[in-house]
Design an enzyme around this catalytic site. Structure first.
Site, short mmCIF file in Angstrom:
data_model
loop_
_atom_site.label_atom_id
_atom_site.label_comp_id
_atom_site.label_asym_id
_atom_site.label_seq_id
_atom_site.Cartn_x
_atom_site.Cartn_y
_atom_site.Cartn_z
CB SER A 168 11.48 0.95 25.80
OG SER A 168 11.91 -0.54 26.15
CE1 TYR A 172 6.54 0.25 29.30
CE2 TYR A 172 7.59 -1.90 28.13
CZ TYR A 172 8.06 -0.27 29.04
OH TYR A 172 9.19 0.33 29.63
CE LYS A 200 7.85 3.57 28.31
NZ LYS A 200 8.08 4.63 28.98
P1 NAD Z 1 8.75 2.63 37.84
O1 NAD Z 1 7.59 1.47 37.77
O2 NAD Z 1 9.99 1.87 39.64
O3 NAD Z 1 9.38 4.08 38.15
C1 NAD Z 1 7.59 4.20 37.60
C2 NAD Z 1 6.99 4.93 38.58
O4 NAD Z 1 6.37 5.71 37.91
C3 NAD Z 1 6.32 4.62 39.90
O5 NAD Z 1 7.35 5.60 41.19
C4 NAD Z 1 5.11 4.69 39.64
O6 NAD Z 1 4.41 5.15 41.12
C5 NAD Z 1 4.68 6.24 38.65
N1 NAD Z 1 4.05 6.41 38.08
C6 NAD Z 1 3.07 5.80 36.97
N2 NAD Z 1 2.23 5.95 36.37
C7 NAD Z 1 1.89 7.21 37.32
C8 NAD Z 1 1.22 7.82 36.93
N3 NAD Z 1 0.19 8.50 36.05
N4 NAD Z 1 1.62 9.41 37.76
C9 NAD Z 1 2.25 9.93 37.82
N5 NAD Z 1 3.03 8.67 38.47
C10 NAD Z 1 3.24 7.41 38.61
O7 NAD Z 1 9.75 1.78 36.86
P2 NAD Z 1 11.62 2.13 36.20
O8 NAD Z 1 11.87 0.78 36.00
O9 NAD Z 1 12.14 3.01 36.67
O10 NAD Z 1 11.35 2.51 34.88
C11 NAD Z 1 10.95 4.37 34.64
C12 NAD Z 1 10.59 5.19 33.22
O11 NAD Z 1 11.23 3.99 32.46
C13 NAD Z 1 9.22 3.65 32.65
O12 NAD Z 1 8.24 4.76 32.06
C14 NAD Z 1 9.89 2.90 32.11
O13 NAD Z 1 8.30 2.04 31.39
C15 NAD Z 1 10.43 3.12 31.28
N6 NAD Z 1 11.64 1.92 31.58
C16 NAD Z 1 11.82 0.77 32.55
C17 NAD Z 1 12.72 0.53 31.58
C18 NAD Z 1 13.46 -1.69 32.74
O14 NAD Z 1 13.49 -2.88 32.65
N7 NAD Z 1 12.98 -0.73 33.63
C19 NAD Z 1 13.46 -0.32 30.46
C20 NAD Z 1 12.92 0.58 29.40
C21 NAD Z 1 12.06 1.64 29.59
N1 UFG Z 2 14.37 -13.90 31.07
C1 UFG Z 2 14.58 -15.28 31.84
N2 UFG Z 2 13.91 -15.84 33.36
C2 UFG Z 2 13.11 -14.71 34.00
C3 UFG Z 2 12.94 -13.26 33.14
C4 UFG Z 2 13.94 -13.49 31.97
O1 UFG Z 2 15.49 -16.11 31.18
O2 UFG Z 2 12.52 -15.05 34.44
C5 UFG Z 2 15.22 -13.88 30.27
C6 UFG Z 2 14.41 -13.60 28.98
O3 UFG Z 2 13.88 -14.23 28.33
C7 UFG Z 2 15.18 -12.52 28.05
C8 UFG Z 2 16.54 -12.07 29.07
O4 UFG Z 2 16.24 -12.50 30.32
O5 UFG Z 2 16.05 -13.53 27.51
C9 UFG Z 2 16.42 -10.89 29.61
O6 UFG Z 2 14.97 -10.19 30.23
P1 UFG Z 2 13.61 -9.14 30.71
O7 UFG Z 2 12.05 -9.62 31.36
O8 UFG Z 2 14.68 -8.92 32.05
O9 UFG Z 2 14.00 -7.91 29.86
P2 UFG Z 2 13.82 -8.06 28.38
O10 UFG Z 2 14.80 -8.10 27.29
O11 UFG Z 2 12.60 -8.95 27.96
O12 UFG Z 2 12.76 -6.78 28.74
C10 UFG Z 2 12.96 -5.51 29.36
C11 UFG Z 2 11.85 -4.87 29.94
C12 UFG Z 2 11.11 -3.87 28.63
C13 UFG Z 2 12.31 -3.06 28.23
C14 UFG Z 2 13.64 -4.18 27.58
C15 UFG Z 2 14.24 -2.98 27.19
O13 UFG Z 2 11.13 -5.43 30.93
O14 UFG Z 2 10.30 -3.44 29.45
O15 UFG Z 2 13.88 -4.63 29.01
O16 UFG Z 2 15.56 -3.71 25.77
F1 UFG Z 2 11.64 -2.66 27.17
#
Ligand code: NAD
Ligand code: UFG
Length: 339
Positions: A125, A150, A154
Site C-alpha cells: 500500500s 495496519y 504492510k
Molecule cells: P477485502 O477485505 O475485500 O479482501 C481481503 C480478503 O481477505 C477478504 O475476503 C477476507 O475475508 C480475506 N482474509 C482476511 N484475513 C484472512 C485470513 N487470515 N485467511 C484467509 N482469508 C483472509 O480487501 P481488499 O480491499 O480487496 O484488499 C485486498 C488487499 O489489498 C488487502 O491486503 C489490503 O490490505 C490491500 N490494500 C487494499 C487497499 C484498499 O483501499 N482497498 C489499499 C491498499 C492495499
Molecule cells: N475522507 C473524507 N470522508 C470520509 C472518508 C474519507 O473526507 O468519510 C477523505 C480522507 O480524509 C482522505 C480521502 O477522503 O482525504 C481518502 O480517504 P480514504 O479513507 O478513502 O483513503 P486513505 O487515503 O485514507 O487510505 C486508503 C486505504 C488505506 C491505504 C491507502 C493507500 O484506506 O488502507 O488508501 O493510499 F493504505
C-alpha cells in the site's frame, strides 16, 4: 498458470480472479470469508463462464494452509491479498491485526517454501510511504513512519518478503503498492461491499447517494491543497486487477524482490470526487465539513512510471469511469452482496 489467490473473495481479489480466468489462468482461492461472501466469486464465474476452485481456509491456521498447497500440486505462483485492512480498527485491536496479517503471511510463505512455490505478488500500500516529503511518489522514496498498526503490518510484510529473497534468490517477490482503489467491474455485478459503515471515501459517497447514509463528513478543508481538501490518487479496481496479471508475467523473468506503485499519477481532491460522483449518478451527495481525521495526510499520488516501463502496465480509466462504475454497482446492489 495455476495461481493461488489468498483473499480472493474480497473486493480487489474478485476483480483480479475475473481477469485471471478471462486470460485463461487456473485459479484457486483461499479465503476465510471474514470480510467477504462467496457470492462475489459465483458472479465472477458467471461473468467469465469459467470456474475456479474455492477453499474456505484461514491462513492463520498452518494445517489448513498446508492442506491447500497439498491440493494444488501444479500451482506456480501466489497472489496474496488476504489481510485485515481497517485502519481505525487496527489501532483498537492491534493484536488481531498483527496476528492475522503477519502470522497469516508467515504460514503462507512456509507452505510455499515446503512446496517449492517461490513466486509471490503481495498487496502492499502507498501507506508504507507515510507522509511523503513531496509528490509524486516514486518507489525509491524512503519508507515513512506508519501511523497505525495496519500500515505497520504492510511495511513489516514487505520486509519479510525482501528478507526471503535476500536469503534465497530463487524467491521472486513483487510488492504492489496500491494507491486508492475504487470503482467496480463495468457489469455492476461485482464491487466493494464493506462491512458496516464504510471507512473509505468512495463507498461512503456511494452509500449517501443510494440513501443508505444521510451525509458525508469531509475530513478537513484546511489542507495545503488547491481546494483545502485531501488529495489522493484514485485508481480503478479493474486497472489494478490487470496490474496483477502483468506482475505475474514479470515473475517469470525472475525479477528478484521489487516494488511497483499502482496508481494513475493524478491527484484528485475529496471535493472533486464528490462533484464527479454527483455528475455520474445524477444524485446529490449531501456533505458537511468536519475536522481533519487523525493520521490523514494532505496529498498522496504516485509516479507510476516504473510499472509502465517494466510491467507494461498503465491505468486507463479516469475519475468519470470510476464514479460511473461505482454507481452502477451500488444502484444495482444497494445492499452489496447482502451479507
Ligand atoms: P477485502 O477485505 O475485500 O479482501 C481481503 C480478503 O481477505 C477478504 O475476503 C477476507 O475475508 C480475506 N482474509 C482476511 N484475513 C484472512 C485470513 N487470515 N485467511 C484467509 N482469508 C483472509 O480487501 P481488499 O480491499 O480487496 O484488499 C485486498 C488487499 O489489498 C488487502 O491486503 C489490503 O490490505 C490491500 N490494500 C487494499 C487497499 C484498499 O483501499 N482497498 C489499499 C491498499 C492495499
Ligand atoms: N475522507 C473524507 N470522508 C470520509 C472518508 C474519507 O473526507 O468519510 C477523505 C480522507 O480524509 C482522505 C480521502 O477522503 O482525504 C481518502 O480517504 P480514504 O479513507 O478513502 O483513503 P486513505 O487515503 O485514507 O487510505 C486508503 C486505504 C488505506 C491505504 C491507502 C493507500 O484506506 O488502507 O488508501 O493510499 F493504505
Amino acid at each position: 498458470m495455476h495461481v493461488i489467490v489468498t483473499g480472493g473473495a474480497g473486493y480487489i481479489g474478485t476483480h483480479t480472479c475475473l481477469e485471471l480466468l478471462a486470460s485463461g489462468h487456473e485459479v484457486t482461492v483461499i479465503d476465510n470469508l471474514s470480510n467477504a461472501s462467496q457470492e462475489g466469486l459465483r458472479r465472477v464465474e458467471r461473468l467469465t463462464g469459467k470456474s475456479l476452485r474455492f477453499i474456505q481456509a484461514d491462513l492463520v491456521d498452518p494445517v489448513a494452509t498446508e492442506k491447500v498447497f497439498q491440493e494444488c500440486p501444479n500451482a506456480t505462483a501466489v497472489i496474496h491479498f488476504a489481510g485485515l485492512k481497517a485502519v481505525g480498527e487496527s489501532s483498537e485491536k492491534p493484536l488481531l491485526y498483527y496476528h492475522n496479517n503477519l502470522t497469516g503471511t508467515l504460514n503462507l510463505c512456509q507452505a510455499m517454501q515446503r512446496h517449492g512455490i517461490k513466486n509471490i505478488v503481495f498487496s502492499s500500500s502507498a501507506t508504507v510511504y507515510g507522509d511523503p516529503a513531496s509528490v509524486p511518489i516514486t518507489e525509491d522514496f524512503p519508507l515513512g513512519i506508519c501511523t497505525n498498526p495496519y500500515a505497520r503490518t504492510k511495511a513489516m510484510i514487505e520486509d519479510i518478503l525482501r528478507d526471503l529473497h535476500a536469503a534465497d534468490s530463487t524467491w521472486n517477490v513483487i510488492l504492489l503498492r496500491y494507491f486508492n482503489p475504487v470503482g467496480a467491474h463495468e457489469s455492476g455485478e461485482i464491487g466493494e461491499d464493506p462491512n458496516g459503515i464504510p471507512n473509505n471515501l468512495m463507498p461512503y459517497i456511494a452509500q449517501v447517494a443510494v440513501g443508505r447514509l444521510k451525509q458525508l463528513s469531509v475530513f478537513g478543508n484546511d489542507y495545503p491543497t488547491p481546494d483545502g481538501t485531501g488529495v489522493r490518487d484514485f485508481i480503478h479496481v479493474v486497472d489494478l486487477a490487470k496490474g496483477h496479471l502483468r506482475a505475474l508475467e514479470k515473475l517469470e523473468q525472475q525479477p528478484g524482490a521489487i516494488a511497483y506503485n499502482l496508481g494513475t499519477g493524478q491527484g484528485c481532491s475529496v471535493l472533486e470526487i464528490i462533484h464527479a460522483f454527483e455528475k455520474a449518478s445524477g444524485k446529490t451527495v449531501k456533505f458537511v465539513i468536519a475536522p481533519r481525521r487523525k493520521g490523514d495526510i494532505a496529498c498522496c499520488y504516485a509516479d507510476p512510471s516504473r510499472a509502465e516501463k517494466e510491467l507494461g502496465w498503465k491505468a486507463e480509466r479516469g475519475i468519470e469511469a470510476m464514479c460511473v462504475d461505482t454507481w452502477n454497482w451500488q444502484s444495482k446492489n444497494p445492499k452489496g452482496y447482502g451479507r
